[in-house]
Write an enzyme that holds these catalytic residues in place. Sequence first.
Site, PDB file in Angstrom:
ATOM      1  N   PHE A   1       0.847  -1.189   0.000  1.00  0.00           N
ATOM      2  CA  PHE A   1       0.000   0.000   0.000  1.00  0.00           C
ATOM      3  C   PHE A   1       0.891   1.250   0.000  1.00  0.00           C
ATOM      4  CE2 PHE A   1      -2.910   3.059   2.013  1.00  0.00           C
ATOM      5  CZ  PHE A   1      -4.042   2.857   1.246  1.00  0.00           C
TER       6      PHE A   1
ATOM      7  N   ASP B   1       1.233  -4.947   8.586  1.00  0.00           N
ATOM      8  CA  ASP B   1       0.065  -4.103   8.403  1.00  0.00           C
ATOM      9  C   ASP B   1      -1.136  -5.035   8.230  1.00  0.00           C
ATOM     10  OD1 ASP B   1      -2.023  -2.502   7.457  1.00  0.00           O
ATOM     11  OD2 ASP B   1      -0.610  -1.036   6.653  1.00  0.00           O
TER      12      ASP B   1
ATOM     13  N   TYR C   1     -11.436   1.167  10.312  1.00  0.00           N
ATOM     14  CA  TYR C   1     -12.600   1.638   9.540  1.00  0.00           C
ATOM     15  C   TYR C   1     -12.943   0.733   8.359  1.00  0.00           C
ATOM     16  CZ  TYR C   1      -8.752   3.953   6.982  1.00  0.00           C
ATOM     17  OH  TYR C   1      -7.588   4.225   6.317  1.00  0.00           O
ATOM     18  N   LYS C   2     -12.177  -0.334   8.163  1.00  0.00           N
ATOM     19  CA  LYS C   2     -12.451  -1.250   7.048  1.00  0.00           C
ATOM     20  C   LYS C   2     -13.411  -2.340   7.532  1.00  0.00           C
ATOM     21  CE  LYS C   2      -8.382   0.267   4.634  1.00  0.00           C
ATOM     22  NZ  LYS C   2      -6.947   0.183   4.409  1.00  0.00           N
TER      23      LYS C   2
ATOM     24  N   ARG D   1     -12.021  -3.916  -7.914  1.00  0.00           N
ATOM     25  CA  ARG D   1     -11.847  -4.599  -6.635  1.00  0.00           C
ATOM     26  C   ARG D   1     -13.202  -4.779  -5.964  1.00  0.00           C
ATOM     27  NH1 ARG D   1      -8.311  -2.162  -1.690  1.00  0.00           N
ATOM     28  NH2 ARG D   1     -10.102  -0.757  -1.654  1.00  0.00           N
TER      29      ARG D   1
HETATM   30  C1  LIG Z   1      -6.209   1.386   4.204  1.00  0.00           C
HETATM   31  C2  LIG Z   1      -4.769   1.163   4.469  1.00  0.00           C
HETATM   32  C3  LIG Z   1      -4.012   2.120   5.145  1.00  0.00           C
HETATM   33  C4  LIG Z   1      -4.633   3.440   5.497  1.00  0.00           C
HETATM   34  O1  LIG Z   1      -3.800   4.289   6.178  1.00  0.00           O
HETATM   35  P1  LIG Z   1      -4.360   5.635   6.844  1.00  0.00           P
HETATM   36  O2  LIG Z   1      -3.239   6.121   7.622  1.00  0.00           O
HETATM   37  O3  LIG Z   1      -5.576   5.252   7.633  1.00  0.00           O
HETATM   38  O4  LIG Z   1      -4.780   6.549   5.731  1.00  0.00           O
HETATM   39  C5  LIG Z   1      -2.694   1.822   5.429  1.00  0.00           C
HETATM   40  N1  LIG Z   1      -2.139   0.643   5.051  1.00  0.00           N
HETATM   41  C6  LIG Z   1      -2.859  -0.293   4.371  1.00  0.00           C
HETATM   42  C7  LIG Z   1      -2.228  -1.589   3.987  1.00  0.00           C
HETATM   43  C8  LIG Z   1      -4.190  -0.047   4.068  1.00  0.00           C
HETATM   44  O5  LIG Z   1      -4.887  -0.963   3.395  1.00  0.00           O
END
Ligand SMILES: *Cc1c(COP(=O)(O)O)cnc(C)c1O
Length: 420
Positions: A128, A205, A230-231, A380
């Site tokens: 990401f 992560d 939040y996911k 997706r």
């Molecule tokens: C959604 C996501 C994030 C989001 O990071 P924020 O700091 O909340 O914007 C980070 N890493 C991964 C792998 C994600 O899927």
Amino acid sequence: MTGGIPRTVAEELDAADPLAEFRKRFVISDPELIYLDGNSLGRLPADTPDLLRAVVEEGWGGGLVRSWERWIDWGARLGDRLAEHVLGARPGEVVVSDSTSVNLYKLAGAALGAAPGRGTVLIDAEDFPTNRYVMQGLADQRGLRLRRLPSDLDGGLDLDVLRSALDEDVALVVLSLVSYRSGALVDMARVNELARSVGTRVLWDLSHAAGVVPVDLAADGADLAVGCTYKYLNGGPGSPAFLYVRRALQSRLRQPVWGWFGQREQFRMGPDYDPVPGIERFLVSTPPLLSLAAIEPALALVEEAGVARIRAKGLRLGRLADDLADAWLTPLGFRAASPRPPERRGAHLSLRHPDAWRICRALAADAKVVCDYRVPDRLRIGPSPLYTRFTEVWDALSRIREVAAEGTYVSRPADLARVT
Ligand SMILES: *Cc1c(COP(=O)(O)O)cnc(C)c1O
């Protein structure tokens, strides 16, 4: 025209679904809308608005500053619940704070500080973006070499590639348990073991895994982890993230942002930073209380359903999506862009199509299907098991087939929007 898989197959799966009732515990304001983006922003739990109203009116409006007596520990309390029900960690190993990017920075900075003399950081080249950028910045500031491991866009990181990159110079490995694009799932226990064999650590992560894939940080020998709420955890837009540090490591690590929430006897306001020994040393500042409060009712639903049952349904949803994609979408130019079978990925899957972006826009505008687009050419699809029905997956794939077959999406702009 429904190919080999009649809708009754999905109807029967819904009828036999032990989690079917959980859908009623979420706000579904438009029953026609098929929402397959719960891996980006989970739906609103039905209990959340009342709870937030109470926190605002009674806690903030009535209690005012006195409410901090109760609020001050919420990040740690929610952390313990996540540890027990979602992450397979022990009490005092998880805390909720800041964002995933910021937590990644804090834990990576702490881990690098504890690995003097080592000059390389490893990351999946397809991880990401925020993870890649945060690590790029840290490596740059510390004069370290960031090595981006080539990985397959659809299949994920090959462990042989990781193994051959691991040596005594590696200070830290940063990896996502579930790839944000393809959903590819990494074997956490094996990676931790490989890293340990050269004396290094892995920072995981868990953003696309938490609440939907069983995670057992303690049993799998994990040292460090971060992730979103939040996911699949449905904590609401921008709800604070979690961080995990294995207990034995905590007092040996020092994070780079020295805020007063990590300080011993915080309200003595002492002259020098002297962090508490436990997990709260990774805190920085006053938590965004309203966003933090919204995690509680959402987490309660995941706890009640149980991640094992959520995973079992996620696998069945994934299998149905795979079968329908093969029957209906492959003949229209789509290609599977995620590992198979569903056991080898998280709960979402991607399909590849040269016009994925415009198809995604047409689906939202004309067909009431919300999924998302990921560069370069992926559609997706994230059916969050707590509230997604099998018939929704069937209907969504059927609508994708219609949109793709009709070809009217070609009139949509090819330029990407600000948010995809
Ligand atoms: C959604 C996501 C994030 C989001 O990071 P924020 O700091 O909340 O914007 C980070 N890493 C991964 C792998 C994600 O899927």
